[in-house]
Design a protein around this motif. Structure first.
Motif, PDB file in Angstrom:
ATOM      1  N   THR A 165      -4.367  -4.612  44.207  1.00 32.45           N
ATOM      2  CA  THR A 165      -4.017  -5.987  44.589  1.00 32.45           C
ATOM      3  C   THR A 165      -3.845  -6.120  46.097  1.00 32.45           C
ATOM      4  O   THR A 165      -4.115  -7.187  46.671  1.00 32.45           O
ATOM      5  N   ASN A 192      -3.264 -13.603  36.367  1.00 34.79           N
ATOM      6  CA  ASN A 192      -2.062 -13.457  37.183  1.00 34.79           C
ATOM      7  C   ASN A 192      -0.866 -13.219  36.260  1.00 34.79           C
ATOM      8  O   ASN A 192      -0.072 -14.120  35.994  1.00 34.79           O
ATOM      9  N   LEU A 217      -1.533  -8.514  38.838  1.00 33.32           N
ATOM     10  CA  LEU A 217      -2.955  -8.768  38.590  1.00 33.32           C
ATOM     11  C   LEU A 217      -3.524  -7.859  37.506  1.00 33.32           C
ATOM     12  O   LEU A 217      -3.300  -6.652  37.501  1.00 33.32           O
TER      13      LEU A 217
END
Length: 469
Positions: free
Chosen positions: A69, A198, A240
């Motif tokens: 991420t 998300n 993520l």
């Protein structure tokens, strides 16, 4: 180096045979892998997403990508810089006037570039949970006022999760919206990602992997009691999740001068290049790279320069490697067991066959370790997540005692005691491997009396006491 590039058909056949065998051998419940090369993408999966449910892993399954991420967060920052909204070399306080650390002079001096390259110098493993609201990153950054400074900003490298949470807050302030929304609007959507999430509230819409934990390397992995880390750490890698193919769509954008597969410009070519330039050299740390760019970890390996990042959350691990010179990218996502052994064999073969890159062998203790004066290294080094004590027994053996603190203690990490032997220079290796890895312990700096100031294993842990030999 003379090499014959394998076809993707050959690679596909090899992976179909080798991936399931490696998962079984190394107690990895499930994994998915994607490879982009020669203008094509192949992907496949094996094993299960959860041992509790027995749901099979597929190429479209979502796995957490953890700290990979950080390259996404860095990309969001670079978008702002190219828009003229952000100066990478200005103090962070230009955007976050209230930014505080325990060391006021450091807080006033830290720049965005230093945060991107892990050279800001403050304690980085801060995992404070500030709730699940859209203000959680803002609240997290506000808790850093008592965070200790390890070294002056820009002095050296020390991996810093907290620094990337600060970068996430910079993105939020300049975009005027929560970090999750920024990721979706400025990366998911222009990249055309269809299997990316998300956090758990989005991942549940897909076939999602569950992490697995082990009491020790010999025990069988069991489903983790929690799915993800705190949302407040999302910009550093807490949330993520995606399928490997979608992770490669992001990586390939960085190989295509910032353009998505449909030609959409996600990042300007100059920004893409800037992210790949070394900002700081690293000690020789085995699994880690030789230097760090703006977000990217950089590996100067025989055959070609490789970019990448690894990620680890609660029982899930991910690995991304990119070879710009040959347009090759590889993503592997796993959910427990010994993922490093799987990564090592798969990527060693794939990088060699597709890009002529030779992954260096991981360091191993010498058969006859040299006897050295260890008085410079003895003592206790401490951080927010652990206390490390280096001591010498009467028989001359050197030991490292690790006592977990903070999050590591909360998730059940147990104290350990490892014998160390000399490897080279100020680097020592554990005699016994952990998941097959002899993780280098590099002693750096000087406390003013000839003793090492830090023990470095990716993070620089600062000395707090010394012991006599």
């Amino acid at each position: 180096m003379v090499w014959r590039m394998s076809s993707l058909n050959e690679i596909t056949n090899w992976l179909h045979d080798r991936l399931p065998a490696l998962l079984a051998e190394h107690k990895v419940p499930g994994a998915a892998i994607a490879v982009s090369a020669q203008g094509r993408v192949i992907d496949l999966a094996a094993g299960v997403l959860s041992k509790a449910t027995g749901v099979e892993a597929t190429p479209d399954s979502l796995f957490q990508i953890g700290s990979i991420t950080k390259v996404w967060t860095a990309t969001l920052i670079m978008q702002l810089a190219q828009e003229g909204r952000l100066d990478l070399d200005a103090p962070v306080r230009a955007t976050l006037p209230g930014f505080q650390l325990a060391d006021e002079s450091a807080a006033a001096a830290v720049t965005t570039r230093q945060l991107l390259s892990h050279t800001a110098g403050f304690e980085g493993d801060i995992f404070t949970d500030t709730g699940r609201g859209d203000d959680c990153v803002e609240k997290y950054v506000a808790t850093l006022g008592e965070t200790a400074q390890l070294f002056a900003p820009g002095e050296m490298f020390s991996y810093n999760n907290a620094g990337y949470c600060v970068l996430g807050r910079v993105v939020e302030v300049l975009r005027g919206k929560p970090f999750d929304d920024c990721v979706r609007e400025h990366l998911f959507t222009p990249l055309g990602l269809t299997h990316a999430a998300n956090g758990a509230h989005e991942a549940i819409l897909f076939r999602a992997a569950v992490g697995h934990l082990q009491a020790d390397p010999d025990s069988d992995p069991q489903p983790a009691p929690v799915w993800a880390l705190a949302r407040s750490n999302a910009p550093a890698g807490a949330m993520l999740a995606m399928r490997p193919r979608d992770l490669l769509a992001f990586a390939q954008m960085h190989l295509a001068a910032g353009k998505a597969a449909d030609g959409t410009t996600v990042l300007e070519a100059e920004s893409v290049q800037a992210m790949q330039q070394p900002q700081v050299q690293l000690p020789k740390l085995g699994l880690m790279g030789t230097s760090w760019g703006l977000g990217w970890e950089i590996y100067d390996w025989p055959g070609a320069r490789v970019l990448g990042h690894d990620g680890g959350t609660i029982g899930q691990s991910a690995f991304l490697r990119v070879v710009p010179e040959h347009g090759v990218s590889i993503a592997l996502c796993t959910n427990g067991g010994n993922p490093i052994a799987v990564y090592t064999e798969l990527f060693e073969h794939l990088l060699r066959e597709l890009a002529g890159v030779q992954m260096p062998a991981l360091p191993k203790p010498p058969a006859q370790p040299a006897t050295v004066d260890v008085s410079r290294y003895l003592g206790t080094y401490a951080s927010e997540v652990g206390e490390l004590t280096v001591l010498q027994e009467s028989d001359g053996t050197l030991w490292l005692q690790e006592v977990p603190k903070g999050l590591l203690a909360e998730i059940g990490r147990q104290p350990e005691r490892k014998e160390l032997v000399h490897f080279e220079g100020d680097t020592f290796l554990p005699v016994q491997p952990y998941y097959g890895i002899h993780m280098p312990q590099v002693f750096v700096g000087d406390d003013g009396s000839g003793r090492a100031l830090y023990i470095h294993s990716g993070r620089a842990t600062r000395r707090v006491t010394h012991l006599e030999a």
